[in-house]
Design a protein around this motif. Structure first.
Motif, PDB file in Angstrom:
ATOM      1  N   ALA A   5      -1.701   0.936  15.780  1.00  0.00           N
ATOM      2  CA  ALA A   5      -2.939   1.475  15.456  1.00  0.00           C
ATOM      3  C   ALA A   5      -3.909   0.386  15.381  1.00  0.00           C
ATOM      4  O   ALA A   5      -5.063   0.215  15.693  1.00  0.00           O
ATOM      5  CB  ALA A   5      -2.800   2.428  14.038  1.00  0.00           C
ATOM      6  N   LEU A   6      -3.429  -0.678  14.637  1.00  0.00           N
ATOM      7  CA  LEU A   6      -4.318  -2.129  14.490  1.00  0.00           C
ATOM      8  C   LEU A   6      -4.650  -2.637  15.918  1.00  0.00           C
ATOM      9  O   LEU A   6      -5.844  -2.672  16.217  1.00  0.00           O
ATOM     10  CB  LEU A   6      -3.499  -2.773  13.762  1.00  0.00           C
ATOM     11  CG  LEU A   6      -3.288  -2.445  12.049  1.00  0.00           C
ATOM     12  CD1 LEU A   6      -2.452  -3.280  11.382  1.00  0.00           C
ATOM     13  CD2 LEU A   6      -4.997  -2.672  11.130  1.00  0.00           C
ATOM     14  N   SER A  39       7.413   3.679  11.271  1.00  0.00           N
ATOM     15  CA  SER A  39       6.011   3.724  10.739  1.00  0.00           C
ATOM     16  C   SER A  39       5.220   2.597  10.985  1.00  0.00           C
ATOM     17  O   SER A  39       3.963   2.480  11.305  1.00  0.00           O
ATOM     18  CB  SER A  39       6.049   4.559   9.360  1.00  0.00           C
ATOM     19  OG  SER A  39       6.235   5.772   9.225  1.00  0.00           O
ATOM     20  N   LEU A  40       6.135   1.516  10.749  1.00  0.00           N
ATOM     21  CA  LEU A  40       5.422   0.099  10.876  1.00  0.00           C
ATOM     22  C   LEU A  40       5.147  -0.199  12.269  1.00  0.00           C
ATOM     23  O   LEU A  40       4.143  -0.634  12.481  1.00  0.00           O
ATOM     24  CB  LEU A  40       6.569  -1.041  10.339  1.00  0.00           C
ATOM     25  CG  LEU A  40       6.148  -2.434  10.433  1.00  0.00           C
ATOM     26  CD1 LEU A  40       4.857  -2.659   9.726  1.00  0.00           C
ATOM     27  CD2 LEU A  40       7.572  -3.524   9.969  1.00  0.00           C
ATOM     28  N   SER A  41       5.975   0.280  13.303  1.00  0.00           N
ATOM     29  CA  SER A  41       5.549   0.279  14.606  1.00  0.00           C
ATOM     30  C   SER A  41       4.212   1.009  14.951  1.00  0.00           C
ATOM     31  O   SER A  41       3.237   0.466  15.649  1.00  0.00           O
ATOM     32  CB  SER A  41       6.600   0.770  15.507  1.00  0.00           C
ATOM     33  OG  SER A  41       7.656  -0.289  15.325  1.00  0.00           O
ATOM     34  N   GLU A  42       4.079   2.330  14.445  1.00  0.00           N
ATOM     35  CA  GLU A  42       3.024   2.938  14.628  1.00  0.00           C
ATOM     36  C   GLU A  42       1.739   2.422  13.922  1.00  0.00           C
ATOM     37  O   GLU A  42       0.743   2.446  14.273  1.00  0.00           O
ATOM     38  CB  GLU A  42       3.083   4.245  14.056  1.00  0.00           C
ATOM     39  CG  GLU A  42       1.961   5.332  14.303  1.00  0.00           C
ATOM     40  CD  GLU A  42       1.548   5.914  15.463  1.00  0.00           C
ATOM     41  OE1 GLU A  42       0.457   5.937  15.787  1.00  0.00           O
ATOM     42  OE2 GLU A  42       2.346   5.545  16.403  1.00  0.00           O
ATOM     43  N   PRO A  77       0.953  -1.117  -0.050  1.00  0.00           N
ATOM     44  CA  PRO A  77       0.086  -0.040  -0.137  1.00  0.00           C
ATOM     45  C   PRO A  77       0.819   1.086  -0.014  1.00  0.00           C
ATOM     46  O   PRO A  77       2.000   1.280   0.703  1.00  0.00           O
ATOM     47  CB  PRO A  77      -0.840  -0.172   1.095  1.00  0.00           C
ATOM     48  CG  PRO A  77       0.086  -0.805   2.209  1.00  0.00           C
ATOM     49  CD  PRO A  77       0.665  -1.940   1.463  1.00  0.00           C
ATOM     50  N   SER A  78       0.261   2.191  -0.598  1.00  0.00           N
ATOM     51  CA  SER A  78       0.941   3.675  -0.345  1.00  0.00           C
ATOM     52  C   SER A  78       0.764   4.000   1.131  1.00  0.00           C
ATOM     53  O   SER A  78       0.052   3.347   1.717  1.00  0.00           O
ATOM     54  CB  SER A  78       0.023   4.678  -1.099  1.00  0.00           C
ATOM     55  OG  SER A  78      -1.354   4.711  -0.957  1.00  0.00           O
ATOM     56  N   PRO A  79       1.430   4.835   1.630  1.00  0.00           N
ATOM     57  CA  PRO A  79       1.657   5.362   3.065  1.00  0.00           C
ATOM     58  C   PRO A  79       0.150   5.267   3.829  1.00  0.00           C
ATOM     59  O   PRO A  79      -0.558   5.996   3.381  1.00  0.00           O
ATOM     60  CB  PRO A  79       2.187   6.598   3.084  1.00  0.00           C
ATOM     61  CG  PRO A  79       2.981   6.631   1.941  1.00  0.00           C
ATOM     62  CD  PRO A  79       2.241   5.972   0.768  1.00  0.00           C
ATOM     63  N   LEU A  80       0.334   4.345   4.787  1.00  0.00           N
ATOM     64  CA  LEU A  80      -1.028   4.323   5.866  1.00  0.00           C
ATOM     65  C   LEU A  80      -0.771   4.911   6.928  1.00  0.00           C
ATOM     66  O   LEU A  80      -1.622   5.289   7.649  1.00  0.00           O
ATOM     67  CB  LEU A  80      -1.300   2.725   6.037  1.00  0.00           C
ATOM     68  CG  LEU A  80      -1.532   1.856   4.764  1.00  0.00           C
ATOM     69  CD1 LEU A  80      -1.794   0.495   5.394  1.00  0.00           C
ATOM     70  CD2 LEU A  80      -2.774   2.556   4.074  1.00  0.00           C
ATOM     71  N   VAL A  81       0.348   5.590   7.343  1.00  0.00           N
ATOM     72  CA  VAL A  81       0.714   6.189   8.378  1.00  0.00           C
ATOM     73  C   VAL A  81       1.416   7.282   7.880  1.00  0.00           C
ATOM     74  O   VAL A  81       2.634   7.506   7.508  1.00  0.00           O
ATOM     75  CB  VAL A  81       1.616   5.502   9.475  1.00  0.00           C
ATOM     76  CG1 VAL A  81       2.097   6.358  10.534  1.00  0.00           C
ATOM     77  CG2 VAL A  81       1.086   4.273   9.986  1.00  0.00           C
ATOM     78  N   THR A  82       0.951   8.660   7.967  1.00  0.00           N
ATOM     79  CA  THR A  82       1.453   9.971   7.621  1.00  0.00           C
ATOM     80  C   THR A  82       1.347  11.141   8.589  1.00  0.00           C
ATOM     81  O   THR A  82       0.701  10.611   9.597  1.00  0.00           O
ATOM     82  CB  THR A  82       0.935  10.591   6.268  1.00  0.00           C
ATOM     83  OG1 THR A  82      -0.283  11.236   6.649  1.00  0.00           O
ATOM     84  CG2 THR A  82       0.925   9.218   5.147  1.00  0.00           C
ATOM     85  N   ASP A  83       1.790  12.179   8.537  1.00  0.00           N
ATOM     86  CA  ASP A  83       1.634  13.171   9.567  1.00  0.00           C
ATOM     87  C   ASP A  83       0.289  14.053   9.303  1.00  0.00           C
ATOM     88  O   ASP A  83       0.043  15.082   9.826  1.00  0.00           O
ATOM     89  CB  ASP A  83       2.763  14.149   9.487  1.00  0.00           C
ATOM     90  CG  ASP A  83       4.194  13.554  10.140  1.00  0.00           C
ATOM     91  OD1 ASP A  83       3.937  12.378  10.878  1.00  0.00           O
ATOM     92  OD2 ASP A  83       5.156  13.869   9.603  1.00  0.00           O
ATOM     93  N   GLU A  84      -0.519  13.615   8.350  1.00  0.00           N
ATOM     94  CA  GLU A  84      -1.720  14.430   7.835  1.00  0.00           C
ATOM     95  C   GLU A  84      -2.728  14.249   8.766  1.00  0.00           C
ATOM     96  O   GLU A  84      -2.970  12.999   9.228  1.00  0.00           O
ATOM     97  CB  GLU A  84      -1.884  14.171   6.294  1.00  0.00           C
ATOM     98  CG  GLU A  84      -0.957  14.622   5.168  1.00  0.00           C
ATOM     99  CD  GLU A  84      -0.623  16.003   5.256  1.00  0.00           C
ATOM    100  OE1 GLU A  84      -1.467  16.887   5.537  1.00  0.00           O
ATOM    101  OE2 GLU A  84       0.714  16.616   5.169  1.00  0.00           O
TER     102      GLU A  84
END
Length: 249
Positions: A198-199, A191-194, A156-163
């Motif tokens: 979240a999951l 990002s993977l940890s985040e 996937p394209s980024p699932l965790v961003t600062d937006e």
């Protein structure tokens, strides 16, 4: 495997779409399949047919329909490392124009159209996506938890961003069973940890894997990123997920 091109009414016009489904008079569970950024093309249509062969009605919308019918841009038969920059130069304006607001308006139309098809059985559907389609699938599952029982995103394209509208911010709304199949290098360790936090916090049934020896785009056989082993692993994860969530098998 029967297939046809359809037009989906949306709030902003009509989206052309490819549909593949089993050759029978029975009704079948529905799957909304979001393509990668290169759009609806033969390799994606073949994947839809493969999935339909396992008993699903598969709808593949042209997510860039506002810019024309698929293929929206001219693609080479094989997207190599040499041709990829030129292709992306054409694709990036389309990606940037496809805001999360547009995506969610479209998702409502796609789901309504899919569940209204006479060939589709009653009950929830699945959302599956590749590259930017993976993020769209996750957004769809978060926005319509009562309709989406399974969601899978591959490279996937980024699932965790600062937006503020980062896809992972919607995970608490997801009720679907989730599988994320990442390529090596798709996400930083942070990002993977985040993503996993979240999951876990969303308390959803999920698996998140980094597929070994893969690069971004590994499912797509018309690109240099293609990995036969990665594609097989993708089917090995996707089909049982759909069986569990949509058929109870």
């Amino acid at each position: 495997m029967p297939a046809k091109t359809l037009l989906i009414p949306t709030a902003d016009g009509r989206a052309d779409a490819f549909a593949a489904f089993p050759d029978s008079d029975e009704r079948h569970p529905g799957v909304l399949l979001y393509p990668d950024a290169f759009g609806v093309r033969p390799v994606v249509e073949e994947m839809a047919r493969e999935l339909a062969g396992h008993g699903y009605y598969v709808l593949v919308p042209n997510i860039f329909y506002r810019h024309g019918a698929a293929p929206v841009i001219e693609l080479p038969e094989h997207i190599s490392a040499e041709t990829r920059p030129a292709v992306f130069a054409q694709v990036m304006p389309l990606i940037k124009a496809h805001t999360s607001e547009r995506a969610l308006r479209d998702a409502e139309a796609y789901l309504g159209f899919l569940t209204g098809r006479p060939e589709v059985s009653a009950g929830p559907v699945a959302a599956v996506g590749y590259c930017m389609g993976g993020a769209l699938a996750m957004r769809t599952a978060a926005a319509y938890p009562g309709q989406v029982a399974a969601v899978a995103a591959f490279h996937p394209s980024p699932l965790v961003t600062d937006e503020p509208d980062s896809p992972h911010q919607g995970f608490p709304e997801v009720s679907a069973q989730v599988h994320l199949g990442l390529a090596e290098g798709d996400m930083t360790p942070e990002s993977l940890s985040e993503l996993n936090r979240a999951l876990d916090a969303a308390v959803v049934s999920h698996t998140c894997e980094v597929y070994p020896d893969t690069t971004h785009g590994f499912t797509m056989s018309d690109t240099d990123a293609f990995s036969p082993s990665g594609l097989r692993r993708h089917w090995d994860r996707l089909l049982p997920l759909l069986d569990r969530a949509l058929t109870g098998r």
